[in-house]
Design a protein around this motif. Structure first.
Motif, PDB file in Angstrom:
ATOM      1  N   LYS A  98       0.789  -1.222  -0.030  1.00  0.00           N
ATOM      2  CA  LYS A  98       0.149  -0.100   0.070  1.00  0.00           C
ATOM      3  C   LYS A  98       0.853   1.406  -0.032  1.00  0.00           C
ATOM      4  O   LYS A  98       1.826   1.374   0.828  1.00  0.00           O
ATOM      5  CB  LYS A  98      -0.944  -0.124   1.150  1.00  0.00           C
ATOM      6  CG  LYS A  98      -1.748   1.107   1.322  1.00  0.00           C
ATOM      7  CD  LYS A  98      -2.624   0.915   2.682  1.00  0.00           C
ATOM      8  CE  LYS A  98      -3.675   2.239   2.674  1.00  0.00           C
ATOM      9  NZ  LYS A  98      -4.498   2.088   3.827  1.00  0.00           N
ATOM     10  N   GLY A  99       0.581   2.230  -0.841  1.00  0.00           N
ATOM     11  CA  GLY A  99       1.469   3.318  -1.056  1.00  0.00           C
ATOM     12  C   GLY A  99       0.899   4.085  -1.983  1.00  0.00           C
ATOM     13  O   GLY A  99      -0.374   4.228  -2.402  1.00  0.00           O
ATOM     14  N   PHE A 100       1.735   5.184  -2.740  1.00  0.00           N
ATOM     15  CA  PHE A 100       1.329   6.235  -3.506  1.00  0.00           C
ATOM     16  C   PHE A 100       2.166   5.861  -4.875  1.00  0.00           C
ATOM     17  O   PHE A 100       3.250   5.433  -4.929  1.00  0.00           O
ATOM     18  CB  PHE A 100       1.496   7.713  -2.965  1.00  0.00           C
ATOM     19  CG  PHE A 100       1.122   8.777  -4.188  1.00  0.00           C
ATOM     20  CD1 PHE A 100      -0.033   9.104  -4.202  1.00  0.00           C
ATOM     21  CD2 PHE A 100       2.178   9.016  -5.009  1.00  0.00           C
ATOM     22  CE1 PHE A 100      -0.591  10.101  -5.324  1.00  0.00           C
ATOM     23  CE2 PHE A 100       1.796   9.918  -5.860  1.00  0.00           C
ATOM     24  CZ  PHE A 100       0.500  10.586  -5.979  1.00  0.00           C
ATOM     25  N   GLY A 127       4.054 -11.159  -7.023  1.00  0.00           N
ATOM     26  CA  GLY A 127       4.390 -10.086  -7.590  1.00  0.00           C
ATOM     27  C   GLY A 127       3.362  -9.067  -7.800  1.00  0.00           C
ATOM     28  O   GLY A 127       2.157  -9.688  -7.981  1.00  0.00           O
ATOM     29  N   ILE A 128       3.489  -7.923  -7.898  1.00  0.00           N
ATOM     30  CA  ILE A 128       2.381  -6.719  -7.943  1.00  0.00           C
ATOM     31  C   ILE A 128       2.777  -5.925  -8.866  1.00  0.00           C
ATOM     32  O   ILE A 128       3.728  -5.333  -8.996  1.00  0.00           O
ATOM     33  CB  ILE A 128       2.178  -6.110  -6.591  1.00  0.00           C
ATOM     34  CG1 ILE A 128       1.787  -7.045  -5.532  1.00  0.00           C
ATOM     35  CG2 ILE A 128       1.175  -5.062  -6.564  1.00  0.00           C
ATOM     36  CD1 ILE A 128       1.775  -6.777  -4.081  1.00  0.00           C
ATOM     37  N   THR A 129       2.015  -5.334  -9.747  1.00  0.00           N
ATOM     38  CA  THR A 129       2.277  -4.523 -11.200  1.00  0.00           C
ATOM     39  C   THR A 129       1.330  -3.527 -10.997  1.00  0.00           C
ATOM     40  O   THR A 129       0.090  -3.444 -10.609  1.00  0.00           O
ATOM     41  CB  THR A 129       1.921  -5.321 -12.450  1.00  0.00           C
ATOM     42  OG1 THR A 129       2.759  -6.352 -12.377  1.00  0.00           O
ATOM     43  CG2 THR A 129       2.558  -4.560 -13.631  1.00  0.00           C
ATOM     44  N   LEU A 130       1.857  -2.351 -11.145  1.00  0.00           N
ATOM     45  CA  LEU A 130       1.276  -0.889 -11.206  1.00  0.00           C
ATOM     46  C   LEU A 130       1.349  -0.633 -12.736  1.00  0.00           C
ATOM     47  O   LEU A 130       2.498  -0.076 -13.307  1.00  0.00           O
ATOM     48  CB  LEU A 130       1.987  -0.126 -10.577  1.00  0.00           C
ATOM     49  CG  LEU A 130       1.658  -0.153  -9.098  1.00  0.00           C
ATOM     50  CD1 LEU A 130       2.681   0.660  -8.309  1.00  0.00           C
ATOM     51  CD2 LEU A 130       0.172   0.445  -8.655  1.00  0.00           C
ATOM     52  N   LYS A 131       0.261  -0.436 -13.593  1.00  0.00           N
ATOM     53  CA  LYS A 131       0.304  -0.129 -15.090  1.00  0.00           C
ATOM     54  C   LYS A 131      -0.020   1.382 -15.061  1.00  0.00           C
ATOM     55  O   LYS A 131      -0.905   1.748 -14.661  1.00  0.00           O
ATOM     56  CB  LYS A 131      -0.338  -1.297 -15.817  1.00  0.00           C
ATOM     57  CG  LYS A 131       0.013  -2.455 -15.869  1.00  0.00           C
ATOM     58  CD  LYS A 131      -0.557  -3.242 -17.029  1.00  0.00           C
ATOM     59  CE  LYS A 131       0.075  -4.800 -16.745  1.00  0.00           C
ATOM     60  NZ  LYS A 131      -0.887  -5.713 -17.745  1.00  0.00           N
ATOM     61  N   GLY A 132       0.693   1.919 -16.076  1.00  0.00           N
ATOM     62  CA  GLY A 132       0.253   3.552 -16.548  1.00  0.00           C
ATOM     63  C   GLY A 132      -0.797   3.397 -17.444  1.00  0.00           C
ATOM     64  O   GLY A 132      -1.130   2.312 -18.176  1.00  0.00           O
ATOM     65  N   SER A 133      -1.557   4.374 -17.540  1.00  0.00           N
ATOM     66  CA  SER A 133      -1.355   5.582 -16.733  1.00  0.00           C
ATOM     67  C   SER A 133      -2.238   5.236 -15.248  1.00  0.00           C
ATOM     68  O   SER A 133      -3.168   5.067 -15.202  1.00  0.00           O
ATOM     69  CB  SER A 133      -1.856   6.764 -17.425  1.00  0.00           C
ATOM     70  OG  SER A 133      -2.980   6.909 -17.728  1.00  0.00           O
ATOM     71  N   ASP A 135      -2.201   7.293 -11.369  1.00  0.00           N
ATOM     72  CA  ASP A 135      -1.740   8.699 -10.298  1.00  0.00           C
ATOM     73  C   ASP A 135      -2.808   8.630  -9.030  1.00  0.00           C
ATOM     74  O   ASP A 135      -3.841   8.886  -9.164  1.00  0.00           O
ATOM     75  CB  ASP A 135      -1.946   9.958 -10.981  1.00  0.00           C
ATOM     76  CG  ASP A 135      -1.555  11.075 -10.497  1.00  0.00           C
ATOM     77  OD1 ASP A 135      -0.778  10.853  -9.021  1.00  0.00           O
ATOM     78  OD2 ASP A 135      -1.491  12.433 -10.813  1.00  0.00           O
ATOM     79  N   GLY A 136      -2.337   8.153  -8.052  1.00  0.00           N
ATOM     80  CA  GLY A 136      -2.973   8.260  -6.767  1.00  0.00           C
ATOM     81  C   GLY A 136      -2.623   7.188  -5.802  1.00  0.00           C
ATOM     82  O   GLY A 136      -1.571   6.309  -6.101  1.00  0.00           O
ATOM     83  N   PRO A 137      -3.194   6.859  -4.580  1.00  0.00           N
ATOM     84  CA  PRO A 137      -2.918   5.563  -3.787  1.00  0.00           C
ATOM     85  C   PRO A 137      -3.201   4.484  -4.352  1.00  0.00           C
ATOM     86  O   PRO A 137      -4.063   4.577  -5.137  1.00  0.00           O
ATOM     87  CB  PRO A 137      -3.619   6.134  -2.448  1.00  0.00           C
ATOM     88  CG  PRO A 137      -4.983   7.031  -2.937  1.00  0.00           C
ATOM     89  CD  PRO A 137      -4.117   7.675  -4.299  1.00  0.00           C
ATOM     90  N   VAL A 178       5.666   6.356  -0.587  1.00  0.00           N
ATOM     91  CA  VAL A 178       4.958   6.343   0.602  1.00  0.00           C
ATOM     92  C   VAL A 178       3.568   7.017   0.522  1.00  0.00           C
ATOM     93  O   VAL A 178       3.391   7.705  -0.435  1.00  0.00           O
ATOM     94  CB  VAL A 178       5.735   6.925   1.699  1.00  0.00           C
ATOM     95  CG1 VAL A 178       6.900   6.475   1.981  1.00  0.00           C
ATOM     96  CG2 VAL A 178       5.637   8.781   1.754  1.00  0.00           C
ATOM     97  N   ASP A 179       2.559   6.347   1.210  1.00  0.00           N
ATOM     98  CA  ASP A 179       1.185   6.974   1.366  1.00  0.00           C
ATOM     99  C   ASP A 179       1.130   8.316   1.462  1.00  0.00           C
ATOM    100  O   ASP A 179       1.912   8.455   2.568  1.00  0.00           O
ATOM    101  CB  ASP A 179       0.163   6.114   1.748  1.00  0.00           C
ATOM    102  CG  ASP A 179      -1.168   6.612   1.869  1.00  0.00           C
ATOM    103  OD1 ASP A 179      -1.781   6.243   0.828  1.00  0.00           O
ATOM    104  OD2 ASP A 179      -1.779   6.785   3.092  1.00  0.00           O
ATOM    105  N   ARG A 180       0.525   9.058   1.165  1.00  0.00           N
ATOM    106  CA  ARG A 180       0.330  10.656   1.248  1.00  0.00           C
ATOM    107  C   ARG A 180      -0.149  11.040   2.649  1.00  0.00           C
ATOM    108  O   ARG A 180       0.231  11.827   3.413  1.00  0.00           O
ATOM    109  CB  ARG A 180      -0.329  11.569   0.272  1.00  0.00           C
ATOM    110  CG  ARG A 180       0.264  11.725  -1.114  1.00  0.00           C
ATOM    111  CD  ARG A 180       1.669  12.066  -1.085  1.00  0.00           C
ATOM    112  NE  ARG A 180       2.250  12.341  -2.390  1.00  0.00           N
ATOM    113  CZ  ARG A 180       3.350  11.907  -2.849  1.00  0.00           C
ATOM    114  NH1 ARG A 180       3.901  10.837  -2.253  1.00  0.00           N
ATOM    115  NH2 ARG A 180       3.785  12.033  -3.913  1.00  0.00           N
TER     116      ARG A 180
END
Length: 196
Positions: A98-100, A127-133, A135-137, A178-180
């Protein structure tokens, strides 16, 4: 770094009859890595005693102009020495991060949690993937590719959790941070128990 001892564990698991050790405690914790400089890691045990929360306050992965190779990938290795009643073993059920993040179109972030036991040749990879686009937590979870159990025949086990995050391609401006709200990047590790 703050270490919180575990006093008991609630049962969780798969298939067979479940049992829970009466006693479980953290004997020692060490943290090492580019994503967790001294004093920036905080280890907590969930009130149910079936999960570990690793909170990292300086875990920042960046790419793009004016960044270097050391910015593109970070890791943090937690070594947790657990002591519990003889006759039990445990494994990890799942992990989450969990983050930003800011990931532009055409880029992606990747986080991998690798869990193993000192003295064992097998590892569980999440494995954890963050695909663009994007923007956020974010809060993403993963199940293991294989399940690995602590050894039977003793009352201690050293659990190693290595969190790595990176961004590609490195030319695009992106960040895993880090989470905001909490000012932490949190890695959660869920546990299950069974009789040996």
């Amino acid at each position: 770094m703050r270490i919180t001892s575990l006093l008991s564990v609630t049962s969780a698991g798969l298939g067979t009859a479940l049992a829970t050790p009466r006693n479980l405690r953290v004997r020692d914790v060490s943290v090492l890595g580019t994503g967790c400089p001294y004093g920036s890691a905080d280890v907590k045990v969930d009130p149910s005693n079936t999960a570990l929360d690793i909170r990292l306050s300086e875990y920042v992965v960046r790419s793009g102009p004016n960044t270097m190779a050391a910015d593109w990938r970070k890791n943090c290795k937690l070594t947790l020495n657990l002591e519990y009643d003889a006759g039990f073993q445990f494994s990890t059920l799942s992990t989450s991060v969990k983050g930003f993040a800011y990931i532009p179109s055409g880029a992606q972030g990747q986080c991998q949690n690798t869990v193993d036991f000192t003295g064992s040749s097998s590892q569980a990879n999440y494995g954890i993937t963050l695909k663009g686009s994007y923007d956020g937590p974010f809060s993403l979870s993963a199940n293991p590719d294989i399940v690995t159990w602590s050894p039977c025949g003793g009352s201690t086990a050293i659990l190693n959790v290595n969190t790595q995050c990176w961004i590609s391609p490195t030319e695009k401006k992106a960040i895993i941070d880090v989470d905001r709200i909490s000012s932490k990047l949190t890695v959660r590790v869920d546990l299950q128990w069974r009789n040996c």
